[in-house]
Design an enzyme around this catalytic site. Structure first.
Site, PDB file in Angstrom:
ATOM      1  N   ASP A  97      38.368  45.374  37.109  1.00  0.00           N
ATOM      2  CA  ASP A  97      39.226  45.475  35.938  1.00  0.00           C
ATOM      3  C   ASP A  97      39.577  44.090  35.413  1.00  0.00           C
ATOM      4  OD1 ASP A  97      39.249  48.181  35.936  1.00  0.00           O
ATOM      5  OD2 ASP A  97      41.090  48.362  37.132  1.00  0.00           O
ATOM      6  N   ASP A 148      44.934  42.585  39.340  1.00  0.00           N
ATOM      7  CA  ASP A 148      44.305  43.137  40.535  1.00  0.00           C
ATOM      8  C   ASP A 148      42.805  42.858  40.544  1.00  0.00           C
ATOM      9  OD1 ASP A 148      46.605  44.031  41.578  1.00  0.00           O
ATOM     10  OD2 ASP A 148      46.086  46.185  41.537  1.00  0.00           O
ATOM     11  N   ASP A 168      42.257  42.852  34.812  1.00  0.00           N
ATOM     12  CA  ASP A 168      43.688  42.597  35.026  1.00  0.00           C
ATOM     13  C   ASP A 168      43.907  41.777  36.300  1.00  0.00           C
ATOM     14  OD1 ASP A 168      43.114  44.308  37.043  1.00  0.00           O
ATOM     15  OD2 ASP A 168      44.369  45.966  36.313  1.00  0.00           O
ATOM     16  N   GLU A 182      35.251  48.109  41.925  1.00  0.00           N
ATOM     17  CA  GLU A 182      36.539  48.395  42.521  1.00  0.00           C
ATOM     18  C   GLU A 182      36.958  49.819  42.185  1.00  0.00           C
ATOM     19  OE1 GLU A 182      39.682  46.619  40.477  1.00  0.00           O
ATOM     20  OE2 GLU A 182      41.207  47.346  41.843  1.00  0.00           O
TER      21      GLU A 182
END
Ligand code: TTJ
Length: 640
Positions: free
Chosen positions: A506, A510, A508, A433
């Protein structure tokens, strides 16, 4: 029904008998076939005469009996076939009915209401007589009993007056299908039951009793539906275990001149369309003008209503007919004087005036109903809206699958940084990403066996963007191209260019959305990829713990505190905000080095869960979509 051609036959009995010869020469022309269908058709042909009498309100009970030896008896409590001499032929009317081709159903036409008998073939009692080894008709009329018998269509003797009787008026016909004419002679109770039940639905208030008297299979059922085609809808729902969406069957009816139309309809929670149409009590499996008129008016009535009530906003497109027929069960029945059945199998109604009649009735009466029943209207409308959304989603899914020509080329996506090794078994691809993470991965990788495909840069906020838009445009095309094995039913695992496919995102929210999205995509369009164990998640660490030259990485908070304690005084922990923060060496060490990295192999269950999460994310109800999409695209089990 056919015209009265009696003049052609003159007064001669010989000529009359010659009239039935073509029937025995070419039975298929008259009853469709000499197999089971034709055999059963004989019964319907006789019963239709009694139905006509019922339609004239002169008969309310018809009994059909399968007797020993597959002999059929049909009996009604109508007025009885007229027995007086027909002036033109000089023989009793009842004899004409059974010996003159196309002579049936022509008596008392003026005062008998809708004359509708004779649908698909509509050939009348004389054809049944011609194809029976023997046939006997008994007429009870005004306290007198009459009888006449025939063999293969030819009278055994004249009509007999058997004298007085106490029995009420009516007609009984008994016949034995001719073994010389039929390939099979055995009647199927269930087939007769099905058709006679249909007749009972289509003729509200008429009791039809079917009895099997054959040894070992005695049974009987009496069918009477005061609700007519409304009861038909109830029956279809009950039989199929379908849950109605609203309590009452909607009933719409009207007439114009000699024609009348009635519609009974109700929605259920399924997605199938169940529309059955009939003209003069004969099913029209291929539809025709009555069905067209119904569909047109249904679509228009709901869209106009939706606009008027603000259920459809200015910007919204109209609901399509198909959206409004999902989960709809409807019976359309029209009765008209001269039905034209069209098509190879005569399964379609052709009378154009019926289209206008039905659409007019359905539109007006349905608008009225919706006005009076806003709650029902809303429930139906919402269901159709859902159907519309699902259809849109399915279309996008299909478009994606159809874009195969673009996806089949050997062209590689511009952002792909490929590896040197060509043997797929040895190679890996990292789907990353963001561009900056892509940069680190590109520099940190083992360029012999590891390829990098950066996706989307940073601009995509998955939380805000409607994820279905991702499918709607070309965002995932690079993935498809890089993997090389296509999607949907064109998917070919042997063309896979890397045997390990890593999703690196990541740690997280997202990042987890990206994972969910990609897994959902694989699950729906490249399922074997997961089934063969080619898909992995590469987990980057969340923390870096450092003391002097010594560096360790932790993948969660707990690990981090343990490591901090182990390293003792002076250890410092820092949190990675994203892959982009890691330098190439760190990324290699922690996430890409085959010796050290933490990877998770994705199972089909994981992907299925992702798919569910995805659907929840989208605010979809899973089950309905599933059923819908399964019909439309392979691997695409849910809406996209
Ligand atoms: C016609 O109009 C005048 C009074 O009688 C009407 C009539 O023909 N009714 C009628 C015919 N009721 N039932 C039939 C009938 C019943 C069976 C089982 C078979 C046939 C060919 C006709």
């Amino acid at each position: 029904m056919a015209q009265n051609n009696t003049t052609e036959y003159g007064g001669s009995q010989i000529e009359v008998l010659e009239g039935l010869e073509p029937v025995r020469k070419r039975p298929g022309m008259y009853i469709g076939s000499t197999g089971p269908s034709g055999l059963h058709h004989l019964v319907y042909e006789i019963v239709d005469n009694s139905i006509d009498e019922a339609l004239a309100d002169c008969c309310d009970h018809i009994e059909v009996t399968i007797k020993e030896g597959d002999i059929i008896e049909v009996s009604d409590n109508g007025r009885g076939i007229p027995v007086e001499i027909q002036p033109k032929l000089g023989i009793p009317a009842v004899t004409v009915v059974f010996t003159v081709l196309h002579a049936g159903g022509k008596f008392g036409g003026e005062n008998s209401g809708y004359k509708v008998s004779g649908g698909l073939h509509g050939v009348g009692a004389s054809v049944v007589n011609a194809l029976s080894e023997w046939l006997t008709v008994v007429v009870r009329k005004d306290g007198r009993l009459y009888r006449q018998s025939f063999r293969r269509g030819i009278e055994d003797g004249p009509l007999e007056n058997l004298g007085p009787t106490d029995e009420p008026n009516g007609t009984t016909v008994t016949f034995k299908p001719d073994p010389e004419m039929f390939e099979v002679l055995e009647y199927d109770y269930e087939i007769l039951n099905r058709r006679l039940r249909e007749e009972a639905f289509l003729n509200a208030g008429v009791r039809i009793t079917l009895t099997d008297e054959r040894a070992g299979r005695e049974q009987s059922e009496s069918m009477l539906y005061e609700g007519g085609i409304r009861s038909f809808v109830d029956y279809i729902h009950e039989k199929n275990g379908l849950e109605p969406l609203h309590p009452q069957v909607i009933y719409l009816t009207g007439k114009q001149g000699d024609s009348m139309a009635e519609v009974a309809m109700q929605y259920n929670s399924s997605f199938a369309e169940r529309i059955h149409s009939f003209a003069n009590n004969v099913e029209t499996p291929d539809g025709g003008t009555h069905e067209d008129g119904f569909k047109k008016a249904l679509t228009r009535a709901f869209n106009d209503y939706g606009r008027a009530k603000g259920l459809l906003k200015e910007k919204d497109e109209n609901l399509e007919g198909g959206d409004l027929r999902e989960g709809l069960t409807a019976i359309i029945s029209v009765k008209l004087t001269e039905a034209q059945f069209e098509g190879q199998t005569k399964a379609k109604l052709g009378n154009t005036e019926i289209r206008t009649l039905v659409s007019g009735i359905v539109y007006d009466k349905l608008r009225e109903f919706l006005e009076e029943n806003p709650a029902v209207a809303k429930a139906i409308f919402e269901k159709a809206m859902q159907a519309s959304h699902a259809r849109e989603a399915a279309r996008r899914a299909r478009d994606l699958v159809r874009r195969k020509s673009a996806l089949e080329t050997n062209r590689m996506p511009g952002k792909l940084v490929d590896c040197r090794e060509r043997d797929p078994e040895k190679t890996e691809i990292y789907i990353v990403e963001g561009d900056s993470a892509g940069g680190s991965a590109k520099m940190g990788r083992d360029s012999n066996i590891q390829a990098i495909l950066p996706l989307w840069g940073k601009m995509l906020n998955v939380e805000k963007a409607r994820i279905d838009k991702v499918y709607g445009n070309d965002k995932l095309t690079p993935v498809v191209l890089a993997l090389g094995c296509g999607i949907g039913d064109e998917f070919d695992i042997t063309k896979l260019r890397y045997h390990k496919v890593f999703i690196m995102a990541d740690a997280d929210v997202d990042g987890s959305h990206i994972c969910t999205l990609l897994l959902t995509f694989f699950f729906r369009f490249m399922r074997p990829l997961i089934e063969h164990g080619h898909v992995y998640i590469a987990q980057p660490p969340l923390f870096k713990i450092q003391k002097g030259q010594k560096v360790k990485y932790a993948y969660n908070e707990k690990e981090m505190s343990v490591m901090m304690a182990e390293m003792g005084q002076g250890a410092k922990a820092s949190r990675y905000k994203g892959l982009g923060e890691m330098n190439p060496e760190q990324l290699w060490e922690t996430t890409m080095d085959p010796e050290n990295r933490v990877i998770v192999q994705i199972t089909i269950e994981d992907a299925m869960k992702a798919d569910e999460t995805f659907s929840i994310l989208m605010g979809d109800k899973v089950e309905p979509r599933k059923e819908f999409i399964e019909k439309n695209a392979q691997y695409a089990t849910l809406d996209v």
